[in-house]
Enzyme design. Structure first.
Site: not given
Length: 281
Positions: A140, A159
């Site tokens: 997301h 990430r």
């Protein structure tokens, strides 16, 4: 889980595979970052019924995109921006078209491969009070607006794009579930909990969130299941009463309430909004 405080735009979960296949045709710059064999294999997988084959093809596509060289990403992103136009300032902030999102993300993260995730991930546009749920190992990104986020205990954040922080592409690629589907499947609709409260209850055991939206001079006793609670005031001024003791609260006030104690909320001369995260004991 994220609950929008303002108009809010996010990306969450992979799009239906047919949509991704369509974008591979419509955006040659996106396609150029992935090998021909992988593109062919992915398109073939979208026509099959075997879910494992589909997820495997999606994983390979995502891996190749996120592993593309910085030089190649810069080159293809520059080509894409030249083709669609680079005037980000002319876009409506709430425009979620692919071209508007590419311009916005490229403006904030120049040369970032995450810009191309616009073609892979679902885009959600929420009004204040609307919410969506992100399951574990579900990619997301927040794009616009403010939200209240509640998450289960976690020891890591991995990430791979749209960030200046450390990226770990191999770990992210391996940990994702590669669930795919429409954005509607992400939306979490609250239910009435009390006179001025709504319950956001995601499909997990770890937590729920209650939004209490009080009118001026209105009060409410929050009847919650036994368990620890954390609350934050996002709007207005008023009082929090716990075990007979009152506390003046205002935007930014955060309190931890132990398991056995109840909560009373009262707004002063203006409306007050409070979010309470709770975990059943």
């Amino acid at each position: 889980m994220s609950i929008a405080l303002t108009d809010f735009i996010a990306m969450s979960g992979f799009r239906p595979l047919e949509q991704i296949s369509m974008y591979l045709e419509s955006y040659p710059e996106f396609r150029a970052l992935i090998s021909v064999d992988t593109v062919i294999g992915f398109k073939s997988a979208t026509t099959m019924t075997d879910d494992i084959v589909k997820r495997t093809a999606l994983k390979q596509l995502f891996y190749e995109l996120m592993s593309a060289s910085a030089e190649n990403v810069h080159e293809q992103l520059d080509k894409l921006l030249q083709r669609i136009g680079q005037t980000e300032g002319d876009d409506d902030p709430l425009d979620i078209s692919e071209t508007a999102l590419v311009r916005r993300l490229a403006g904030g993260y120049p040369g970032d491969v995450g810009v191309f995730c616009v073609f892979l991930l679902n885009v959600l546009k929420l009004a204040p009070g609307e919410a969506f749920f992100m399951g574990p190992n579900d990619p997301h990104a927040y794009i616009f607006g403010d939200c209240v986020e509640c998450m289960a205990t976690s020891d890591n954040v991995v990430r791979a794009g749209l960030t200046p922080k450390l990226r770990d592409v191999p770990v992210l690629v391996d940990m994702l579930t590669y669930d795919y589907g429409t954005p509607d499947a992400k939306i979490l609709r609250p239910i009435k909990s009390n006179n001025a409260s709504l319950l956001y209850d995601p499909p997990i055991e770890e937590f729920s969130v209650i939004q209490t939206n009080l009118l001026a001079e209105q009060s409410e006793d929050i009847r919650l299941p036994l368990g620890p609670k954390i609350l934050i005031v996002t709007e207005g001024i008023g009082e929090l009463t716990v075990a007979g003791v009152s506390h003046r609260v205002q935007p930014g006030s955060v309190y931890f309430v132990p398991t056995e104690l109840s909560i009373g909320l009262a707004a002063s001369g203006h409306p007050m909004v409070v979010y309470t995260a709770l975990c059943a004991a």
